[in-house]
Enzyme design. Structure first.
Site, mmCIF file in Angstrom:
data_model
loop_
_atom_site.group_PDB
_atom_site.id
_atom_site.type_symbol
_atom_site.label_atom_id
_atom_site.label_comp_id
_atom_site.label_asym_id
_atom_site.label_seq_id
_atom_site.Cartn_x
_atom_site.Cartn_y
_atom_site.Cartn_z
ATOM 1 N N SER A 1 7.641 -17.197 -35.106
ATOM 2 C CA SER A 1 8.463 -16.084 -34.461
ATOM 3 C C SER A 1 7.410 -14.761 -33.873
ATOM 4 O O SER A 1 6.431 -14.950 -34.286
ATOM 5 C CB SER A 1 9.677 -15.635 -35.034
ATOM 6 O OG SER A 1 9.245 -15.038 -36.396
ATOM 7 N N CYS A 2 7.859 -14.198 -32.972
ATOM 8 C CA CYS A 2 7.231 -13.048 -32.440
ATOM 9 C C CYS A 2 6.311 -12.596 -33.326
ATOM 10 O O CYS A 2 6.912 -12.195 -34.399
ATOM 11 C CB CYS A 2 8.176 -12.218 -31.722
ATOM 12 S SG CYS A 2 7.405 -10.850 -31.019
ATOM 13 N N PRO A 3 5.104 -12.356 -33.129
ATOM 14 C CA PRO A 3 4.231 -12.390 -32.062
ATOM 15 C C PRO A 3 3.561 -13.857 -32.023
ATOM 16 O O PRO A 3 2.620 -13.715 -31.151
ATOM 17 C CB PRO A 3 3.381 -11.356 -31.904
ATOM 18 C CG PRO A 3 3.066 -11.198 -33.525
ATOM 19 C CD PRO A 3 4.150 -11.398 -34.231
#
Lengths: 81, 192
Positions: free
Chosen positions: A17-19
Site C-alpha cells: 500500500s501507499c507509498p
C-alpha cells in the site's frame, strides 16, 4: 490492450500500500532504458490516482495506460528520457 | 554650454561604454536568476518532531514519495522525532490511547495501565494485516532513494542517545541552522 506497446519489465506490488507502489515504480523506471515500458501490477486502489499524479509531475516518464482488472490495477509507464 | 558642468551631458545620456557595461551587468544578473528559477532540483524539507507510531508514518511516507517525484528531500528529526531514526526504538514505537477522541476507548479508560500497549498492539496488527510498510522498511527505502535523514545534535545529547544508535546513513552533528538553510531553499516545508 497492451498491443500498442511491448512490456519490458513487470513490477509486482500486489498487496503493498501507499507509498510503496509509487516509490517502487520510480526505482524500477530508473533501471530501464529510454523507450522501455514498465508494467506495474498493484492491488492498492489509490495507485490509480497516485501513479497518474506521479507520472504527470515527473519528467522523463509517460503514462501509457491504466487498467482496472478485477481487484488488480495495472499501469503502463514508458521511460522517455 | 557652461564649462563648470562638464559631466552634465554624460549624466543624462550615458556613454555607449557605460550602457554596454550596464547591459553586461544585467545579462549576468538575468543568467543567475534564470539558473535559480530553472533549477530543476526541487527540494522538500520536513521537520519531524513526534515519535509515536501514528506520527512516524507521515514524514516517512511523504519523504519517500517526494523522492520518487524527483525531490531532494531532507528530514530533520528533533525531540521525539529522533526515535524514528533510532534503530532499536523505531521498531517499538507506541501509540497513545489518550488524547485522541477517535480512539475506541474513552480517555479515562485509555489512561489505565497497559492501555497504550494494547492500542499499540491493535495498530500494529492493522498495519500488518493491511501490508502497510513498517517504519524500518520506509526508512531503508527512503535512504535508498536518496532521502537525507538528519538527527538533531542538541536533542541527541538531551535524550542521551549515541550516534551509533541510529540507522546507517543518518546524518548527525546538525542543528537548527542546517534545518533553516534547508527550509529556505526548499519548495515544500513541513513540520510534522
Amino acid at each position: 490492450m497492451s498491443s500498442q506497446f511491448d512490456i519490458t519489465e513487470t513490477l509486482d506490488v500486489k498487496g503493498a500500500s501507499c507509498p510503496m507502489p509509487v516509490v517502487k515504480t520510480k526505482s524500477a523506471i530508473d533501471e530501464l532504458a529510454e523507450g522501455e515500458v514498465l508494467e506495474v501490477v498493484a492491488t492498492d486502489s489509490g495507485s490509480m490516482s497516485d501513479i497518474e499524479g506521479w507520472a504527470d509531475s515527473t519528467g522523463g516518464v509517460e503514462l501509457l495506460d491504466q487498467v482496472e482488472d478485477g481487484d488488480v490495477f495495472k499501469h503502463y509507464v514508458r521511460k522517455t528520457e | 554650454m557652461s564649462t563648470d558642468t562638464p559631466d552634465a551631458s554624460t549624466d543624462e545620456t550615458p556613454s555607449r561604454a557605460e550602457l554596454a557595461a550596464r547591459v553586461e551587468e544585467l545579462e549576468e544578473e538575468l543568467a543567475d536568476v534564470s539558473a535559480e528559477v530553472g533549477d530543476d532540483n526541487k527540494k522538500m524539507s520536513i521537520i519531524s518532531t513526534k515519535g509515536t507510531l501514528d506520527m512516524a508514518y507521515p514524514p516517512l511516507i511523504l519523504a519517500s514519495t517526494a523522492a520518487a517525484f524527483g525531490y531532494e528531500v531532507t528530514v530533520f528529526h528533533t525531540f521525539w522525532g529522533l526515535d524514528i531514526l533510532h534503530e532499536e526504538r523505531s521498531k517499538d514505537l507506541k501509540l497513545s490511547s489518550v488524547g485522541n477522541p477517535n480512539m475506541p476507548v474513552p480517555n479515562v479508560v485509555g489512561a489505565l495501565p497497559g492501555m497504550d500497549r494494547m492500542t499499540t498492539k491493535m495498530m500494529e496488527k492493522k498495519i500488518e494485516d493491511n501490508e502497510t510498510a513498517s517504519i524500518e522498511e520506509l526508512i531503508e527505502t527512503s535512504l535508498d532513494m536518496g532521502v537525507e535523514f538528519q538527527a538533531c545534535q542538541m536533542t541527541i545529547e538531551l535524550m542521551d542517545y549515541d550516534e551509533d544508535n541510529f540507522y546507517d546513513g543518518v546524518t548527525t552533528g546538525v542543528g537548527a541552522a542546517t534545518a533553516i538553510q534547508d527550509m529556505a531553499e526548499a519548495d515544500i516545508q513541513l513540520l510534522v
